[in-house]
Design an enzyme around this catalytic site. Sequence first.
Site, PDB file in Angstrom:
ATOM      1  N   CYS A  20       0.827  -1.064   0.338  1.00 30.28           N
ATOM      2  CA  CYS A  20      -0.135  -0.005   0.527  1.00 30.28           C
ATOM      3  C   CYS A  20       0.972   1.237  -0.202  1.00 30.28           C
ATOM      4  CB  CYS A  20      -0.751  -0.271   1.036  1.00 30.28           C
ATOM      5  SG  CYS A  20       0.003   0.316   3.076  1.00 30.28           S
ATOM      6  N   CYS A  23       3.581   1.876   2.903  1.00 33.47           N
ATOM      7  CA  CYS A  23       4.915   1.120   2.325  1.00 33.47           C
ATOM      8  C   CYS A  23       5.465   1.223   1.611  1.00 33.47           C
ATOM      9  CB  CYS A  23       4.548  -0.178   1.696  1.00 33.47           C
ATOM     10  SG  CYS A  23       3.179  -1.505   2.283  1.00 33.47           S
ATOM     11  N   ASP A 432       7.471  29.592 -31.515  1.00 28.84           N
ATOM     12  CA  ASP A 432       8.324  30.046 -32.464  1.00 28.84           C
ATOM     13  C   ASP A 432       7.808  30.070 -34.035  1.00 28.84           C
ATOM     14  OD1 ASP A 432      10.998  30.894 -32.930  1.00 28.84           O
ATOM     15  OD2 ASP A 432      11.722  29.256 -33.777  1.00 28.84           O
ATOM     16  N   ASP A 631      12.597  24.764 -31.632  1.00 31.23           N
ATOM     17  CA  ASP A 631      13.155  23.337 -31.886  1.00 31.23           C
ATOM     18  C   ASP A 631      13.591  22.930 -31.402  1.00 31.23           C
ATOM     19  OD1 ASP A 631      15.532  25.292 -31.510  1.00 31.23           O
ATOM     20  OD2 ASP A 631      15.685  25.105 -34.438  1.00 31.23           O
ATOM     21  N   ASP A 635      16.493  27.575 -29.101  1.00 36.83           N
ATOM     22  CA  ASP A 635      15.786  28.024 -27.936  1.00 36.83           C
ATOM     23  C   ASP A 635      15.249  27.365 -27.378  1.00 36.83           C
ATOM     24  OD1 ASP A 635      14.156  29.461 -30.814  1.00 36.83           O
ATOM     25  OD2 ASP A 635      12.915  27.908 -31.236  1.00 36.83           O
TER      26      ASP A 635
END
Length: 735
Positions: A20, A23, A432, A631, A635
């Site tokens: 669970c 744990c 862009d 790209d 950028d």
Amino acid sequence: MNEVKNITKKESLKIEGMSCAACALKIEKKLSKLPGVKGANINLATNKATVEYEPAKLKVADLIKVVEGLGYGAKPVEAEDQDQEKAERDREIKRLKRELVLSAFLSSPLILAMLLSILGIDIAFLHDWRFQLALATPVQFIIGFRFYRNSYYALLAKSPNMDVLVAMGTSAAYFYSLYNSFFQELMPGMMMKDLYFEAAAVIITLILLGKYLEAVAKGKTSEAIKKLIGLQAKTARVIRDGVEMDIPVAEVEVGEVIVVRPGEKIPVDGVIIEGSSAVDESMLTGESLPVEKEVGDQVIGATINKFGTFKFKTIKIGKETVLSQIIKMVEEAQGSKAPIQKIADQVSGVFVPVVLGIAALTFVAWYFWGDNPAHAIINAVSVLVIACPCALGLATPTAIMVGTGKGAEQGILIKGGEHLETAYKIDTVVLDKTGTITKGQPEVTDIIPLAGLDRKELLRLAAIAEKKSEHPLGVAVYETAKQELEEVPDPEKFTAIPGRGVSALIQGKEVLVGTRKLMAEQGLDPMRYESRLGELEDQGKTAMLMALEKKVVALIAVADVIKDTSAEAIQQLTKLGIEVFMITGDNRRTARAIAEQVGIDNVLAEVLPENKAEEVEKLRSQGKVVAMVGDGINDAPALATADIGMAIGTGTDIAMEAADITLMRGDLRSIVTAIRLSRKTMGKIKQNLFWAFIYNIIGIPFAALGMLNPIFAGAAMAFSSVSVVTNSLSLKRFK
């Protein structure tokens, strides 16, 4: 020396025995406290731990030792391949199924006895305590041994979890029934003793049913990884000592020559050294048309050779290939946490102790103020069983696994859960222009002579000047000249002037090609040609001036073709309520013309590459949640500055490092898909957390008030986990 010590490494461990959220949280906290550990993340859905640590201070063996000290198993993920992992998961599912069938078989007569007693029907052997004890004992202590074992380690670590609740609840019902079996005397009018063996046995059976269904469903959440792995070629035809031979892909080495025939998968990444072909790269780019390849071109592993036969030299193998990097990225994303999961983690940390307290209060209240001591035990058992926090631990990671996997199937690589969560808040997208809105392959459309030189000579001079330029406009001029002229020699001298243009020395004469600013800075008057420049720019073309020996001799117009789907994508973004900006180094007139063609109202023009990040920061400072789309290389600063950086990854050089999300297809509609997927995934996470909490918020008071039978509590708890995983799996229908 200090730099070496501070080097960190990431290690993935397969964790065994977690039941669970408590744990997972316990292991995560313990690992995080180790000296040298920078961060630890446990994913309950994948049963994996990702630990970032300093190798100078810790070894993998130390991490494993700590996990094992808490009572769980651990081993490096690298030590097992996907087939082995699948085999282990299948074995676990089979084991759970076997235990479930046996448990159901032994519990069925106990359920029947309970139902008959409700109806007032007495079948002696079914209600006999010896018969019920014989059926309940193997369920409690053989099939249910896992709960006792895990409880021991949980209590040893002072971190009670789901197993403690189940072990306590079922033990209380079992031992109370055992006590009554030996010591309770049948009073006049009593048909049978107060036995609750069926409650203990059926709770264990239902929890096993939940575990089984959960294991099956969790296996389905990682199907995206399986599909990506299935794309890989199994063998490669290499040339060794002049002989062609088929070998497993794992044995291919860098620098080897591989032969690929029509219809075959390209096994690894490399460069063609002989022959040519057309290659289907749709698995990478989403483009259905094959890409022409010739000597010198790069080929990617798992793409398909369509027509010709060629030889290529390997440059990347194993984990270095593009596909392997994509698989790694998806795996890391599926193992990551979204910030919203902190809510579940915080609750899980205190949940079990609080539940134990509520169960104790329930027992005391019913024991002293109730009408029957049996009710005190049974109601306390109901509280313990309904409150298991399994669903809390699965609510977020299962949705992230399916969401990121679904994204990968559609060419959207999301780096992690935190980016998936941020993407759903995006209200502003900055695009862009070059290579994002447009194809990024501009062409020369106009050469207008101004001083007597003919078009061919002007093109020759411009091409020589731009030959060494890396700017897309310069490349367009050079590529056009290559097609029209026999040769384009090198300039005697070349200087690139960022944001302005180029200067070159050709046969002792200075040639300038660039913007109005460049000409003005060189003492020339560009305003004389403003009307003609304006006409070209109104058509969406980028107009440049060309000067020879300090005299303007031509206007050159270059146009970058807009992608077919750009306008549609921008329209869809607007429908989602997202504000769209276009950012470009072009002048305002050209930028406005392009923006109008695709339906963008907000234009950031004449922005130099180094200033793009500033423009993005300005938008963020206005309280906008900004996604920058570019790209991924030119950028990079802007991508890093934005709340979410999206890299358009067309081609083989996918800029995965520069962005939070990589759009492998050059189609801007992928942005829309990414945002919609993010919103859908976050919706599922919120639904999951709601259901995980609501089971407990409603169930615990009902159980404490004696209005919830332990068997129904067990069923509700088991199916809370299953409903959460099933809800996450419904994301697979996302289109």
